[in-house]
Write a protein that holds these residues in place. Structure first.
Motif, PDB file in Angstrom:
ATOM      1  N   LYS A  58     -10.725  13.149  25.702  1.00 42.97           N
ATOM      2  CA  LYS A  58     -11.591  12.197  25.920  1.00 42.97           C
ATOM      3  C   LYS A  58     -11.731  11.483  24.378  1.00 42.97           C
ATOM      4  O   LYS A  58     -12.189  10.423  24.605  1.00 42.97           O
ATOM      5  CB  LYS A  58     -12.811  12.872  26.324  1.00 42.97           C
ATOM      6  N   VAL A  59     -11.675  12.188  23.509  1.00 41.60           N
ATOM      7  CA  VAL A  59     -11.814  11.667  22.115  1.00 41.60           C
ATOM      8  C   VAL A  59     -10.716  10.555  21.853  1.00 41.60           C
ATOM      9  O   VAL A  59     -11.000   9.602  21.295  1.00 41.60           O
ATOM     10  CB  VAL A  59     -11.961  12.712  21.031  1.00 41.60           C
ATOM     11  N   LEU A  60      -9.427  10.884  22.285  1.00 41.20           N
ATOM     12  CA  LEU A  60      -8.373  10.349  22.247  1.00 41.20           C
ATOM     13  C   LEU A  60      -8.476   8.777  22.956  1.00 41.20           C
ATOM     14  O   LEU A  60      -8.443   7.451  22.542  1.00 41.20           O
ATOM     15  CB  LEU A  60      -7.179  10.715  22.636  1.00 41.20           C
ATOM     16  N   GLU A  61      -9.078   9.101  24.233  1.00 41.14           N
ATOM     17  CA  GLU A  61      -9.453   7.682  25.152  1.00 41.14           C
ATOM     18  C   GLU A  61     -10.510   6.762  24.534  1.00 41.14           C
ATOM     19  O   GLU A  61     -10.489   5.752  24.180  1.00 41.14           O
ATOM     20  CB  GLU A  61      -9.872   8.180  26.218  1.00 41.14           C
ATOM     21  N   LEU A  62     -11.620   7.588  23.739  1.00 45.12           N
ATOM     22  CA  LEU A  62     -12.589   6.774  23.107  1.00 45.12           C
ATOM     23  C   LEU A  62     -12.007   6.243  21.766  1.00 45.12           C
ATOM     24  O   LEU A  62     -12.328   4.737  21.632  1.00 45.12           O
ATOM     25  CB  LEU A  62     -13.533   7.805  22.539  1.00 45.12           C
ATOM     26  N   ARG A  63     -11.074   6.912  20.992  1.00 48.10           N
ATOM     27  CA  ARG A  63     -10.574   6.265  19.980  1.00 48.10           C
ATOM     28  C   ARG A  63      -9.650   5.000  20.591  1.00 48.10           C
ATOM     29  O   ARG A  63      -9.523   3.836  19.824  1.00 48.10           O
ATOM     30  CB  ARG A  63      -9.500   6.995  19.216  1.00 48.10           C
ATOM     31  N   GLU A  64      -8.996   5.102  21.522  1.00 51.17           N
ATOM     32  CA  GLU A  64      -8.188   4.002  22.124  1.00 51.17           C
ATOM     33  C   GLU A  64      -9.039   2.784  22.422  1.00 51.17           C
ATOM     34  O   GLU A  64      -8.786   1.803  22.165  1.00 51.17           O
ATOM     35  CB  GLU A  64      -7.198   4.415  23.275  1.00 51.17           C
ATOM     36  N   TYR A  65     -10.169   3.203  22.834  1.00 45.86           N
ATOM     37  CA  TYR A  65     -10.975   2.036  23.480  1.00 45.86           C
ATOM     38  C   TYR A  65     -11.592   1.349  22.063  1.00 45.86           C
ATOM     39  O   TYR A  65     -11.739   0.011  22.048  1.00 45.86           O
ATOM     40  CB  TYR A  65     -12.147   2.713  24.205  1.00 45.86           C
ATOM     41  N   GLU A  66     -11.886   2.180  20.953  1.00 48.21           N
ATOM     42  CA  GLU A  66     -12.530   1.306  19.769  1.00 48.21           C
ATOM     43  C   GLU A  66     -11.227   0.494  19.238  1.00 48.21           C
ATOM     44  O   GLU A  66     -11.617  -0.382  18.755  1.00 48.21           O
ATOM     45  CB  GLU A  66     -12.876   2.549  18.896  1.00 48.21           C
ATOM     46  N   GLU A  67     -10.005   1.099  19.310  1.00 45.92           N
ATOM     47  CA  GLU A  67      -9.014   0.346  18.617  1.00 45.92           C
ATOM     48  C   GLU A  67      -8.992  -0.958  19.476  1.00 45.92           C
ATOM     49  O   GLU A  67      -8.724  -2.113  18.743  1.00 45.92           O
ATOM     50  CB  GLU A  67      -7.638   1.120  18.762  1.00 45.92           C
ATOM     51  N   ASP A  68      -9.095  -0.873  20.775  1.00 45.65           N
ATOM     52  CA  ASP A  68      -8.870  -2.245  21.566  1.00 45.65           C
ATOM     53  C   ASP A  68      -9.981  -3.115  21.314  1.00 45.65           C
ATOM     54  O   ASP A  68      -9.775  -4.352  21.190  1.00 45.65           O
ATOM     55  CB  ASP A  68      -8.677  -1.818  23.072  1.00 45.65           C
ATOM     56  N   LYS A  69     -11.032  -2.685  21.114  1.00 42.74           N
ATOM     57  CA  LYS A  69     -11.989  -3.471  20.837  1.00 42.74           C
ATOM     58  C   LYS A  69     -12.207  -4.208  19.317  1.00 42.74           C
ATOM     59  O   LYS A  69     -12.327  -5.142  19.209  1.00 42.74           O
ATOM     60  CB  LYS A  69     -13.601  -2.488  20.773  1.00 42.74           C
ATOM     61  N   ALA A  70     -11.716  -3.302  18.490  1.00 44.48           N
ATOM     62  CA  ALA A  70     -11.278  -3.699  17.092  1.00 44.48           C
ATOM     63  C   ALA A  70     -10.193  -4.864  17.141  1.00 44.48           C
ATOM     64  O   ALA A  70     -10.416  -5.850  16.392  1.00 44.48           O
ATOM     65  CB  ALA A  70     -11.068  -2.743  16.164  1.00 44.48           C
ATOM     66  N   LYS A  71      -9.109  -4.553  17.882  1.00 47.52           N
ATOM     67  CA  LYS A  71      -8.209  -5.372  18.141  1.00 47.52           C
ATOM     68  C   LYS A  71      -8.575  -6.845  18.631  1.00 47.52           C
ATOM     69  O   LYS A  71      -8.256  -8.056  18.298  1.00 47.52           O
ATOM     70  CB  LYS A  71      -6.921  -4.944  18.823  1.00 47.52           C
ATOM     71  N   LEU A  72      -9.557  -6.924  19.535  1.00 45.32           N
ATOM     72  CA  LEU A  72     -10.108  -7.887  19.979  1.00 45.32           C
ATOM     73  C   LEU A  72     -11.049  -8.702  19.400  1.00 45.32           C
ATOM     74  O   LEU A  72     -10.901  -9.943  19.047  1.00 45.32           O
ATOM     75  CB  LEU A  72     -11.223  -7.710  21.461  1.00 45.32           C
ATOM     76  N   GLU A  73     -11.670  -8.011  18.290  1.00 45.30           N
ATOM     77  CA  GLU A  73     -12.606  -8.590  17.289  1.00 45.30           C
ATOM     78  C   GLU A  73     -11.540  -9.386  16.284  1.00 45.30           C
ATOM     79  O   GLU A  73     -11.982 -10.640  15.769  1.00 45.30           O
ATOM     80  CB  GLU A  73     -13.589  -7.701  16.758  1.00 45.30           C
ATOM     81  N   LEU A  74     -10.616  -8.610  15.992  1.00 38.50           N
ATOM     82  CA  LEU A  74      -9.723  -9.268  14.940  1.00 38.50           C
ATOM     83  C   LEU A  74      -9.027 -10.542  15.442  1.00 38.50           C
ATOM     84  O   LEU A  74      -8.839 -11.525  14.926  1.00 38.50           O
ATOM     85  CB  LEU A  74      -8.584  -8.283  14.734  1.00 38.50           C
ATOM     86  N   GLY A  75      -8.884 -10.355  16.668  1.00 41.62           N
ATOM     87  CA  GLY A  75      -8.045 -11.966  17.465  1.00 41.62           C
ATOM     88  C   GLY A  75      -9.044 -13.060  17.412  1.00 41.62           C
ATOM     89  O   GLY A  75      -8.849 -14.036  17.057  1.00 41.62           O
ATOM     90  N   LYS A  76     -10.579 -12.442  17.421  1.00 40.27           N
ATOM     91  CA  LYS A  76     -11.558 -13.747  17.447  1.00 40.27           C
ATOM     92  C   LYS A  76     -11.610 -14.309  16.097  1.00 40.27           C
ATOM     93  O   LYS A  76     -11.855 -15.334  16.004  1.00 40.27           O
ATOM     94  CB  LYS A  76     -12.912 -13.019  17.898  1.00 40.27           C
ATOM     95  N   ALA A  77     -11.578 -13.295  15.011  1.00 36.35           N
ATOM     96  CA  ALA A  77     -11.541 -13.659  13.862  1.00 36.35           C
ATOM     97  C   ALA A  77     -10.411 -14.687  13.399  1.00 36.35           C
ATOM     98  O   ALA A  77     -10.502 -15.677  12.637  1.00 36.35           O
ATOM     99  CB  ALA A  77     -11.733 -12.752  12.713  1.00 36.35           C
ATOM    100  N   VAL A  78      -9.091 -14.239  13.626  1.00 40.47           N
ATOM    101  CA  VAL A  78      -7.938 -15.106  13.623  1.00 40.47           C
ATOM    102  C   VAL A  78      -8.221 -16.422  14.115  1.00 40.47           C
ATOM    103  O   VAL A  78      -7.739 -17.406  13.742  1.00 40.47           O
ATOM    104  CB  VAL A  78      -6.554 -14.533  14.146  1.00 40.47           C
ATOM    105  N   ALA A  79      -8.831 -16.269  15.329  1.00 42.14           N
ATOM    106  CA  ALA A  79      -8.912 -17.784  16.116  1.00 42.14           C
ATOM    107  C   ALA A  79      -9.816 -18.538  15.421  1.00 42.14           C
ATOM    108  O   ALA A  79      -9.660 -19.851  15.439  1.00 42.14           O
ATOM    109  CB  ALA A  79      -9.633 -17.608  17.739  1.00 42.14           C
TER     110      ALA A  79
END
Length: 140
Positions: free
Chosen positions: A10-31
């Motif tokens: 469950k913790v791993l899944e939460l960390r994966e979710y947080e990583e995906d969210k951070a990746k999305l935010e990084l993509g917005k910053a690049v855009a």
């Protein structure tokens, strides 16, 4: 033998979710960075065109209009450069957050891989022991 269960799944899944969210935010910053860079390029192209059109006329009113247009472009350029600096700082922040989220997830992923490997070794060892017992019992 029981099925492999990673106790921190469950913790791993939460960390994966947080990583995906951070990746999305990084993509917005690049855009956003790319959008500002594109606007700066457009301003530069418009300034070059305005300078070239200055050579084509001797009409004072047209020349004044062109000069005012160039002044406006220069002001827009300065504003965009400030936005670019802020966007770069935002990008750096989001990149750092993504890097941290990725590292946090990788720690758990590696732990899971290690535990799975140990589990597989244990299962293999138990199977070998069971086969050895079968062979010993059949010899008797």
């Amino acid at each position: 033998m029981k099925k492999f269960v990673f106790s921190l799944q469950k913790v791993l899944e939460l960390r994966e979710y947080e990583e995906d969210k951070a990746k999305l935010e990084l993509g917005k910053a690049v855009a956003e960075l790319e959008r500002i860079k594109r606007l700066l390029q457009e301003v530069a192209q418009n300034r070059v065109k305005a300078n070239l059109s200055r050579k084509d006329t001797t009409d004072v009113i047209v020349l004044m209009n062109i000069e005012n247009y160039i002044i406006g472009l220069d002001a827009k350029k300065e504003k965009l450069l400030e936005e670019l600096t802020m966007a770069q700082m935002f990008f750096e922040e989001k990149r750092d957050l993504y890097t941290k989220a990725m590292q946090d997830r990788e720690v758990l992923s590696k732990l899971k891989e290690k535990q799975l490997s140990e589990y597989k070794k244990e299962v293999l060892k138990e199977e070998e022991n069971a086969l050895d017992d079968i062979v010993k019992n059949s010899e008797l």
